[in-house]
Design an enzyme around this catalytic site. Structure first.
Site, PDB file in Angstrom:
ATOM      1  N   ASP A   1       5.258   8.442 -26.144  1.00  0.00           N
ATOM      2  CA  ASP A   1       4.593   7.227 -25.632  1.00  0.00           C
ATOM      3  C   ASP A   1       5.172   6.318 -26.844  1.00  0.00           C
ATOM      4  O   ASP A   1       5.493   6.397 -27.736  1.00  0.00           O
ATOM      5  CB  ASP A   1       3.271   7.429 -25.395  1.00  0.00           C
ATOM      6  CG  ASP A   1       2.860   6.244 -24.153  1.00  0.00           C
ATOM      7  OD1 ASP A   1       3.497   5.367 -23.752  1.00  0.00           O
ATOM      8  OD2 ASP A   1       1.884   6.731 -23.358  1.00  0.00           O
TER       9      ASP A   1
ATOM     10  N   GLU B   1       8.990   4.562 -22.963  1.00  0.00           N
ATOM     11  CA  GLU B   1       8.713   3.578 -23.546  1.00  0.00           C
ATOM     12  C   GLU B   1       9.039   2.328 -22.475  1.00  0.00           C
ATOM     13  O   GLU B   1       9.354   1.441 -22.609  1.00  0.00           O
ATOM     14  CB  GLU B   1       9.397   3.300 -24.625  1.00  0.00           C
ATOM     15  CG  GLU B   1      11.254   3.243 -24.620  1.00  0.00           C
ATOM     16  CD  GLU B   1      11.503   2.115 -24.072  1.00  0.00           C
ATOM     17  OE1 GLU B   1      11.865   2.082 -22.802  1.00  0.00           O
ATOM     18  OE2 GLU B   1      11.812   0.738 -24.839  1.00  0.00           O
TER      19      GLU B   1
ATOM     20  N   ASP C   1       3.651   1.794 -15.874  1.00  0.00           N
ATOM     21  CA  ASP C   1       2.688   3.114 -14.903  1.00  0.00           C
ATOM     22  C   ASP C   1       2.902   2.674 -13.512  1.00  0.00           C
ATOM     23  O   ASP C   1       2.391   1.566 -12.985  1.00  0.00           O
ATOM     24  CB  ASP C   1       1.377   3.183 -15.605  1.00  0.00           C
ATOM     25  CG  ASP C   1       1.337   3.470 -17.082  1.00  0.00           C
ATOM     26  OD1 ASP C   1       2.446   3.707 -17.569  1.00  0.00           O
ATOM     27  OD2 ASP C   1       0.391   3.948 -17.516  1.00  0.00           O
TER      28      ASP C   1
END
Ligand code: GAL
Length: 431
Positions: free
Chosen positions: A160, A193, A215
């Site tokens: 992440d 990312e 997301d």
């Protein structure tokens, strides 16, 4: 005399400085990513979409069991990915450890359990000092973390991008790729990312997939927004339709071993965050799943497999659509045209086949007459062309396995319900 001393002193200082430089640990030369571990988009389950950081070893093991017991592993869902929320503190030698309250048996045991089921073990970390939810990040410990993962027999690393303020994305992900390679165990490297530095332009040699968007949430069109009492916007996921819009133009960057990742699946997921409940209807979930397959996206389930409806299971186990996603050519589908709320998609498949779908983002059902000769595709990227004028294709409904195939030599009447799709596999008839 004094002069000679000074010269001798300078020479010896210069020599020992040079020696020190030669002995300085050198950065490892770049190492290639692992090849052959992700030739078709990865398939599995991840804890994030449903559980967020509220995870423990029982939840992970029960979902791994369900992958096997529900026949999901048989259709290809093999990775069990533990997302954010598993880390504990680093030990005195700097090695990463698991949170002992949530994972009392340890990650190595969890990995053994997952492997004993014939599944593969995925883990999550972050290129920054902390993960997005404040757990230990990998910054400055990349080689050490990759070694620990290899020791735990990890097969998949999602990496992440929170708390990375001044880091360069390509540099940070390349460093972790090198570390994973150096650790000696083949692992899928999933770059997360969110598309910020256009990873599709540089990540083909760094990772096996890269997120192209922020997301996802279980929302088809509109994403409800909520605000904190201070007026700050709360978590706002992206809807399926927003994500399709962002991922569709990137098809030329994807292919075997390097995939665009429009984020995990939300089929069958219902969550409440900041007082808002998010969910989709079965039609919306069908549309979401179909488009992910058309876009050759990773298929990572995001629902609680311990509590799953027949309807959800039927969607995620649709073998005909999974075959579209997993087609060995690995070509991301193309959107031929948009017509108001309707979108027409084609995906070149092996042996001259095509997948075709019409997506209806509108609020009303669309009654259509498909004139195949007006849907001819000339895909310069893949070098593939349809030939509805000269070739007959038999069209098999991808959502109705029992439907009789029909021929494209005549116009076809179809109804596409609101927020839904029709999808077919077109196979040329050999003369
Ligand atoms: C986000 C990521 C999500 C999830 C989450 C964990 O950055 O996009 O998929 O991993 O972090 O905190």
């Amino acid at each position: 005399m004094k002069k000679i001393y000074i010269i001798i002193l300078s020479i010896s200082v210069f020599l020992s400085w040079n020696e020190a430089l030669a002995q300085r640990p050198r950065p490892t030369a770049d190492l290639p990513k692992w090849e052959g571990v992700c030739e078709t988009p990865q398939m599995g389950w991840s804890s994030w979409n449903k559980f967020m950081t509220d995870i423990d070893e029982e939840i992970i093991k029960a979902n791994a069991d369900a992958l096997v017991n529900l026949g999901l592993a048989d259709v290809g869902y093999v990775y069990v990915n533990v997302d954010d929320g598993w880390h504990g503190e680093r030990d005195e030698s700097g090695c990463v450890t698991e949170n002992p309250d949530k994972f009392p048996s340890g990650m190595m045991e969890l990995g053994k359990y997952i492997h004993s089921k014939g599944l593969k073990f995925g883990i999550y970390s972050d290129a920054g000092d902390f993960t997005c939810n404040g757990c230990t990040g990998s910054r400055g410990h990349e080689y050490q973390d990759a070694l620990v993962y290899a020791m735990w027999e990890v097969d998949y690393v999602k990496y992440d991008w929170c708390h990375t303020s001044n880091l360069d994305a390509k540099g940070a992900y390349t460093l972790m790729r090198n570390a994973i390679r150096k650790a000696g165990r083949p692992m899928v490297f999933s770059i997360c990312e969110w598309g910020t530095s256009k990873p599709w332009e540089w990540a083909g040699e760094v990772g096996h997939s890269w997120r192209t968007t922020h997301d996802i949430g279980p929302a088809f069109l509109e994403v409800p927004v909520s605000y904190t009492p201070e007026g700050r916007r709360n978590w706002k996921p992206q809807s399926v339709m927003e994500i399709i819009e962002q991922n569709a133009p990137l098809r030329e960057y994807a292919g075997p071993g390097h995939w665009n990742d429009p984020d995990m699946l939300e089929v069958g997921n219902v969550i409440t965050v900041d007082g808002i409940t998010y969910s989709m209807t079965p039609s919306e979930e069908r549309a979401h799943f179909t488009l992910w397959c058309m876009m050759a996206a990773p298929l990572i389930l995001g629902n609680d497999l311990r509590d799953i409806s027949e309807e959800t299971l039927a969607i995620i186990k649709n073998r005909a659509l999974i075959a579209v996603d997993q087609d060995p050519l690995g070509i991301q589908g193309l959107r031929l045209k948009k017509d108001g709320d309707l979108q027409y998609w084609f995906k070149p498949l092996k042996d001259g086949d095509w997948a075709f779908c019409v997506l209806n983002a509108g609020e009303e059902a669309a009654k259509l007459t498909l004139d195949w000769s007006a849907l001819e595709v000339d895909d310069t990227f893949s070098g593939r062309k349809t030939d509805f004028a000269g070739t007959t294709y038999m069209a098999q409904d991808l959502w109705k396995a029992k439907a009789k195939p029909f021929s494209t030599s005549r116009k076809t009447k179809v109804t596409v319900p609101a927020h839904d799709v029709v999808a077919y596999r077109l196979t040329p008839v050999k003369h």
